[in-house]
Design a protein around this motif. Structure first.
Motif, PDB file in Angstrom:
ATOM      1  N   ALA A 123       0.948  -1.253  -0.053  1.00  0.00           N
ATOM      2  CA  ALA A 123       0.195   0.058  -0.051  1.00  0.00           C
ATOM      3  C   ALA A 123       0.713   1.266  -0.088  1.00  0.00           C
ATOM      4  CB  ALA A 123      -1.007  -0.020   1.181  1.00  0.00           C
ATOM      5  N   ILE A 124       0.227   2.420  -0.310  1.00  0.00           N
ATOM      6  CA  ILE A 124       0.743   3.728  -0.021  1.00  0.00           C
ATOM      7  C   ILE A 124       0.240   4.164   1.148  1.00  0.00           C
ATOM      8  CG2 ILE A 124       1.037   6.002  -1.119  1.00  0.00           C
ATOM      9  CD1 ILE A 124       0.067   4.846  -3.849  1.00  0.00           C
ATOM     10  N   ALA A 165      -1.017   7.539  -8.428  1.00  0.00           N
ATOM     11  CA  ALA A 165      -0.124   8.450  -8.030  1.00  0.00           C
ATOM     12  C   ALA A 165      -0.176   8.848  -6.579  1.00  0.00           C
ATOM     13  CB  ALA A 165       0.182   9.858  -8.845  1.00  0.00           C
ATOM     14  N   GLY A 166       0.745   9.096  -5.779  1.00  0.00           N
ATOM     15  CA  GLY A 166       0.518   9.345  -4.264  1.00  0.00           C
ATOM     16  C   GLY A 166       1.790   9.967  -3.718  1.00  0.00           C
ATOM     17  N   ARG A 183      10.066   2.021  -9.729  1.00  0.00           N
ATOM     18  CA  ARG A 183      10.405   2.631 -11.015  1.00  0.00           C
ATOM     19  C   ARG A 183      10.294   4.100 -11.125  1.00  0.00           C
ATOM     20  NH1 ARG A 183       8.568  -1.964 -15.226  1.00  0.00           N
ATOM     21  NH2 ARG A 183      10.257  -3.495 -14.890  1.00  0.00           N
ATOM     22  N   GLY A 184      11.138   4.851 -11.540  1.00  0.00           N
ATOM     23  CA  GLY A 184      11.043   6.367 -11.862  1.00  0.00           C
ATOM     24  C   GLY A 184      11.554   6.953 -10.613  1.00  0.00           C
ATOM     25  N   SER A 185      11.678   6.444  -9.702  1.00  0.00           N
ATOM     26  CA  SER A 185      12.241   7.209  -8.470  1.00  0.00           C
ATOM     27  C   SER A 185      13.657   7.177  -8.231  1.00  0.00           C
ATOM     28  CB  SER A 185      11.600   6.461  -6.848  1.00  0.00           C
ATOM     29  OG  SER A 185      12.222   5.551  -6.704  1.00  0.00           O
ATOM     30  N   GLY A 202       6.933   9.698  -4.281  1.00  0.00           N
ATOM     31  CA  GLY A 202       7.136  11.342  -4.681  1.00  0.00           C
ATOM     32  C   GLY A 202       6.033  11.911  -5.369  1.00  0.00           C
ATOM     33  N   GLY A 203       4.892  11.032  -5.640  1.00  0.00           N
ATOM     34  CA  GLY A 203       3.897  11.730  -6.407  1.00  0.00           C
ATOM     35  C   GLY A 203       3.351  11.257  -7.736  1.00  0.00           C
ATOM     36  N   ALA A 204       4.320  10.542  -8.187  1.00  0.00           N
ATOM     37  CA  ALA A 204       4.268   9.784  -9.437  1.00  0.00           C
ATOM     38  C   ALA A 204       3.363   8.674  -9.229  1.00  0.00           C
ATOM     39  CB  ALA A 204       5.596   9.629  -9.977  1.00  0.00           C
TER      40      ALA A 204
END
Length: 238
Positions: A123-124, A165-166, A183-185, A202-204
Motif C-alpha cells: 500500500a501507499i 500517484a501519491g 520505478r521512476g524514483s 514522490g507523487g508519481a
C-alpha cells in the motif's frame, strides 16, 4: 490459530504451518489470505525472516509482554486472528483478550479478533515523521506504537505492484530484497518493521518491480536442465 493438539485449523486455513512454543499458551498457526491460500500452496515452506518475525510477534503477544499485538501483526497484513474456542487454551485466550488493538467479534464456536491497526500487504501509506520512525524500527517496543492510518492498497501485477500517484511511503509486506525498485524514483529500498520493504513515494504513479527477475529465471532454467539430465541418467530401463 489452533491449540497444541492434532486437529486442523478453522476453515479455510487448513493444516497448521508452524508451531510456537509458549508454555500453556502454545499454539499452532497458519498465515493465509482470505481464501485460505498460503505460500505452502506454491511449494515453499513458511520459513525465513518474515515468518520468524511472525513467531517473535506471537511470542510477545502470548507471553503477555505487549498489549499492542495488533500493531505487531499489522506489517504482515493480518486483518483477523481466528481460532476455534474448543482448541484455544485459556492462557492463549486471555493473552489475546488483553490486546488493546485486537477487537473481539461475536461468533459461535470461534474466537475472532479484528486487527484495528492492520495495513494492506502492499500500500501507499500517508506517513508522518513519527510514523517513519516506527517503520524504520526493528524492536517490538517501538513497533507496538504503530497506529492505523490512511492506506491506499496496491494491485499485484506479475512480479510487482502498481498503484495510483501519491505521496507518502510505499510499503510492501514481503521480505526485504535490494533488487526491488520503485520505478521512476531512483531510490534504494529500505527495511520496514525489521524485515519488510519500503520506499518513499514522490507523487508519481506507483510501480514496484523486482529487477532481479531475469537472473532468477535464468537460474531456474539451468536448474530444470540439470534436473532433467539427472533424471535421464538415473532412469530405469524398461
Amino acid at each position: 490459530l489452533g491449540g497444541d493438539g492434532g486437529s486442523g485449523l478453522p476453515a479455510p486455513a487448513g493444516d497448521p504451518q508452524r508451531r510456537l512454543e509458549a508454555g500453556a499458551a502454545t499454539v499452532r498457526y497458519a498465515l493465509t489470505d482470505r481464501s485460505g491460500t498460503s505460500v505452502l500452496d506454491l511449494g515453499r515452506p513458511l520459513a525465513g525472516p518474515g515468518p520468524d518475525r511472525v513467531d517473535a510477534s506471537l511470542e510477545e503477544i502470548l507471553s503477555g509482554t505487549t498489549r499492542h499485538g495488533g500493531a505487531l501483526l499489522a506489517g504482515f497484513g493480518v486483518r483477523f486472528v481466528v481460532a476455534e474456542d474448543a482448541t484455544l487454551s485459556g492462557a492463549a485466550r486471555t493473552a489475546l483478550d488483553a490486546q488493546l488493538d485486537l477487537d473481539a467479534l461475536p461468533a459461535v464456536g470461534l474466537a475472532i479478533y479484528r486487527n484495528a491497526a492492520a495495513i494492506p500487504p502492499a500500500a501507499i501509506l500517508e506517513t508522518t515523521a513519527e510514523d517513519l520512525e516506527v517503520l524504520a524500527a526493528s524492536d517490538f517496543a517501538t513497533i507496538a506504537t504503530w497506529r492505523p492510518m490512511k492506506a491506499t492498497p496496491l494491485v499485484e501485477v506479475g512480479d510487482g505492484w502498481d498503484g495510483p500517484a501519491g505521496s507518502g511511503t510505499v510499503y510492501v509486506g514481503t521480505e526485504f530484497d535490494g533488487d526491488r525498485v520503485l520505478r521512476g524514483s531512483g531510490e534504494e529500498p529500505a527495511v520496514a518493521f525489521g524485515w519488510a520493504t519500503r520506499f518513499t513515494a514522490g507523487g508519481a504513479p506507483i510501480a514496484v518491480r523486482h529487477e532481479g527477475g531475469v537472473a532468477a529465471r535464468i537460474r531456474l532454467a539451468v536448474l530444470i536442465v540439470l534436473w532433467g539430465a539427472a533424471l535421464w541418467v538415473t532412469r530405469k530401463p524398461v
